[in-house]
Enzyme design. Structure first.
Site, PDB file in Angstrom:
ATOM      1  N   GLY A  13      -7.513 -13.924  -6.872  1.00 17.05           N
ATOM      2  CA  GLY A  13      -7.935 -13.414  -5.556  1.00 17.05           C
ATOM      3  C   GLY A  13      -6.981 -13.790  -4.436  1.00 17.05           C
ATOM      4  O   GLY A  13      -7.286 -13.618  -3.262  1.00 17.05           O
ATOM      5  N   ALA A  14      -5.796 -14.289  -4.787  1.00 16.68           N
ATOM      6  CA  ALA A  14      -4.861 -14.748  -3.759  1.00 16.68           C
ATOM      7  C   ALA A  14      -3.810 -13.702  -3.420  1.00 16.68           C
ATOM      8  O   ALA A  14      -2.898 -13.959  -2.657  1.00 16.68           O
ATOM      9  CB  ALA A  14      -4.183 -16.035  -4.232  1.00 16.68           C
ATOM     10  N   SER A  66     -11.885 -18.511 -21.013  1.00 17.61           N
ATOM     11  CA  SER A  66     -10.945 -18.867 -19.953  1.00 17.61           C
ATOM     12  C   SER A  66     -11.244 -20.301 -19.530  1.00 17.61           C
ATOM     13  O   SER A  66     -12.404 -20.655 -19.306  1.00 17.61           O
ATOM     14  CB  SER A  66     -11.139 -17.914 -18.770  1.00 17.61           C
ATOM     15  OG  SER A  66     -10.863 -18.578 -17.563  1.00 17.61           O
ATOM     16  N   ASP A 126       2.135  -3.659  -9.499  1.00 19.34           N
ATOM     17  CA  ASP A 126       1.881  -4.988 -10.058  1.00 19.34           C
ATOM     18  C   ASP A 126       2.231  -5.031 -11.539  1.00 19.34           C
ATOM     19  O   ASP A 126       2.871  -5.971 -12.022  1.00 19.34           O
ATOM     20  CB  ASP A 126       0.406  -5.360  -9.887  1.00 19.34           C
ATOM     21  CG  ASP A 126      -0.032  -5.299  -8.441  1.00 19.34           C
ATOM     22  OD1 ASP A 126       0.846  -5.185  -7.574  1.00 19.34           O
ATOM     23  OD2 ASP A 126      -1.242  -5.349  -8.183  1.00 19.34           O
ATOM     24  N   SER A 176      -3.348 -11.613 -10.412  1.00 12.74           N
ATOM     25  CA  SER A 176      -3.761 -12.194 -11.686  1.00 12.74           C
ATOM     26  C   SER A 176      -4.409 -11.114 -12.558  1.00 12.74           C
ATOM     27  O   SER A 176      -4.338 -11.181 -13.783  1.00 12.74           O
ATOM     28  CB  SER A 176      -4.723 -13.361 -11.461  1.00 12.74           C
ATOM     29  OG  SER A 176      -5.784 -12.950 -10.646  1.00 12.74           O
ATOM     30  N   SER A 177      -4.996 -10.080 -11.927  1.00 13.03           N
ATOM     31  CA  SER A 177      -5.634  -9.019 -12.724  1.00 13.03           C
ATOM     32  C   SER A 177      -4.598  -8.220 -13.506  1.00 13.03           C
ATOM     33  O   SER A 177      -4.820  -7.887 -14.673  1.00 13.03           O
ATOM     34  CB  SER A 177      -6.460  -8.101 -11.830  1.00 13.03           C
ATOM     35  OG  SER A 177      -5.656  -7.577 -10.806  1.00 13.03           O
ATOM     36  N   HIS A 183       0.821  -1.222   0.000  1.00 12.99           N
ATOM     37  CA  HIS A 183       0.000   0.000   0.000  1.00 12.99           C
ATOM     38  C   HIS A 183       0.854   1.271   0.000  1.00 12.99           C
ATOM     39  O   HIS A 183       0.435   2.310   0.512  1.00 12.99           O
ATOM     40  CB  HIS A 183      -0.981   0.009   1.185  1.00 12.99           C
ATOM     41  CG  HIS A 183      -2.063  -1.017   1.028  1.00 12.99           C
ATOM     42  ND1 HIS A 183      -3.177  -0.810   0.248  1.00 12.99           N
ATOM     43  CD2 HIS A 183      -2.168  -2.276   1.511  1.00 12.99           C
ATOM     44  CE1 HIS A 183      -3.945  -1.897   0.279  1.00 12.99           C
ATOM     45  NE2 HIS A 183      -3.348  -2.809   1.025  1.00 12.99           N
ATOM     46  N   LEU A 202      -1.892 -12.363  -5.760  1.00 11.43           N
ATOM     47  CA  LEU A 202      -0.755 -12.575  -6.671  1.00 11.43           C
ATOM     48  C   LEU A 202      -0.942 -11.810  -7.980  1.00 11.43           C
ATOM     49  O   LEU A 202      -0.229 -12.037  -8.949  1.00 11.43           O
ATOM     50  CB  LEU A 202      -0.580 -14.073  -6.959  1.00 11.43           C
ATOM     51  CG  LEU A 202      -0.346 -14.920  -5.713  1.00 11.43           C
ATOM     52  CD1 LEU A 202      -0.210 -16.393  -6.083  1.00 11.43           C
ATOM     53  CD2 LEU A 202       0.921 -14.455  -5.000  1.00 11.43           C
TER      54      LEU A 202
HETATM   55  C1  GLA Z   1      -2.871  -4.286  -5.114  1.00 13.84           C
HETATM   56  C2  GLA Z   1      -2.686  -3.110  -6.070  1.00 13.84           C
HETATM   57  C3  GLA Z   1      -1.254  -2.555  -6.001  1.00 13.84           C
HETATM   58  C4  GLA Z   1      -0.823  -2.293  -4.551  1.00 13.84           C
HETATM   59  C5  GLA Z   1      -1.151  -3.491  -3.662  1.00 13.84           C
HETATM   60  C6  GLA Z   1      -0.932  -3.197  -2.189  1.00 13.84           C
HETATM   61  O1  GLA Z   1      -2.109  -5.368  -5.540  1.00 13.84           O
HETATM   62  O2  GLA Z   1      -2.970  -3.495  -7.394  1.00 13.84           O
HETATM   63  O3  GLA Z   1      -1.143  -1.413  -6.796  1.00 13.84           O
HETATM   64  O4  GLA Z   1      -1.382  -1.117  -4.081  1.00 13.84           O
HETATM   65  O5  GLA Z   1      -2.496  -3.914  -3.804  1.00 13.84           O
HETATM   66  O6  GLA Z   1       0.418  -2.986  -1.948  1.00 13.84           O
END
Ligand code: GLA
Length: 360
Positions: free
Chosen positions: A98-99, A48, A147, A103-104, A14, A101
């Protein structure tokens, strides 16, 4: 064809949307996306293996969560005149969704990369990351850029020491010797609630910046430009929840700095302590953990050979990241089941190459 990996983040949670410091990496779990032209079609069709088929046009109403991301990417590509209609996509994923990691981000970066290449348009990697982020924003999550950068710029056995104010990347070798990083998936998923809670936390941080900026009579762009001492000066004036959240972000930036030093010195004890401190911050100040991930962290930290553990990613469930010597005990899954009634999955994790594109 595109291979788009998930990501983990050693530390710096965050902080990205506060122009702070993060230390992510792409992981050795990825999704593969195959792209083709669909003759005489005006639709974007995706299949998918996990979630079935979606057809995307200009109305996102009624689309499932992953379809919203496709729709977001469609809008973003449309804005830069890259045709998306008549594209056919098949997706196979080895990234648990949703883990925590991401995926989005893998999906959005994979879609932007694949669709643009299908139309022979070359988009630089940083642009792809920004477009994938914009697509997630359209889908309703106001995420940072950590990400997408990890997905696009990941390297084998190296972490990205990423400064989200300059977006400058330095690569840090992850040398663990006999130690390993593990993920323990709590099996808890609160994706929808997490999206809203995520945006609320971002707003808290922005409110703090806005108030301090006004009082200081100068533009302050983010929490990164606010020192702990300056924040304390305004403690009385800020909403106590916002204050606690901002305090967490400033402390987390400092932990990332110290984690870099610990890694360079090969000091895993200190790195582990920092991970555990991050979890405490996420639990008590940022309030994004859940009972199950708290249980896992408390349990793991009591085990011999465990240097530290913390919840990973945006929060509200998902995975716990563990730094440990050797294996985790086989009793973990049974103890977790007894405590929570849920199944935990354990897998080792290591930094791997970022996204790659093949033209077949
Ligand atoms: C998600 C968001 C990131 C980051 C994290 C928390 O993965 O996509 O941009 O803010 O939460 O660190």
């Amino acid at each position: 064809m595109v291979r788009a990996p998930g990501r983990f983040n050693l530390i710096g949670e965050h902080t990205d949307y506060n122009q702070g410091l993060v230390m992510p990496a792409a992981i050795d779990r990825a999704m593969t996306l195959y792209f083709g032209h669909q003759a005489n079609s005006r639709q974007l069709r995706a299949f998918s293996h996990d979630f079935g088929e979606v057809l995307i046009d200009n109305d996102p109403t009624g689309l499932p969560g992953w379809g919203q991301y496709l729709w977001g990417v469609r809008q973003i590509l449309h804005d830069v005149n890259i045709p998306v209609m008549g594209t056919d996509i098949t997706i196979t994923s080895h990234i648990p969704s949703g883990a925590g990691l991401s995926s989005s981000a893998a999906l959005c970066c994979g879609l932007v990369s694949g669709i643009s290449r299908l139309h022979n348009v070359f988009i630089p990697e940083r642009e792809i990351a920004l477009m994938a982020q914009a697509a997630e924003h359209l889908a309703g999550v106001h995420c940072g850029l950590m990400d997408q950068y990890a997905v696009m710029f990941g390297q084998k056995d190296r972490l990205l020491a990423l400064d989200c104010s300059s977006m400058h990347i330095e690569y840090l070798p992850l040398t663990l010797n006999e130690n390993r990083l593990w993920l323990v998936d709590s099996g808890v998923r609160h994706e929808l609630a997490a999206g809203q809670a995520y945006n609320e936390r971002r707003q808290s941080c922005e409110r703090v910046v806005g108030i301090i900026s006004d009082k200081e009579l100068k533009p302050i762009s983010s929490l990164r430009a606010i020192s702990p001492a300056l924040l304390r000066t305004y403690a009385e004036l800020l909403d106590p929840i916002d204050y606690r959240r901002a305090q967490y972000v400033l402390e987390e930036n400092e932990r990332v700095r110290r984690a870099g030093e610990a890694l360079q010195a090969g000091n895993l004890a200190s790195l582990g302590t920092l991970l555990s401190e991050t979890h405490e911050g996420l639990r008590r100040q940022y309030e994004v953990t859940v009972e199950e991930t708290d249980w896992l962290v408390d349990y793991l930290r009591g085990l011999p050979g465990v240097w530290g553990a913390r919840q990973l990613g945006a929060g509200f469930g998902g995975c716990v990241l563990v730094l440990a010597t050797g294996e985790l005990p086989p009793t973990l899954a049974a103890d977790y089941r007894t405590a929570t009634g849920l199944e935990a999955k354990v897998y080792p994790i290591r930094p791997d190459e970022g996204l790659s594109v093949w033209v077949l």
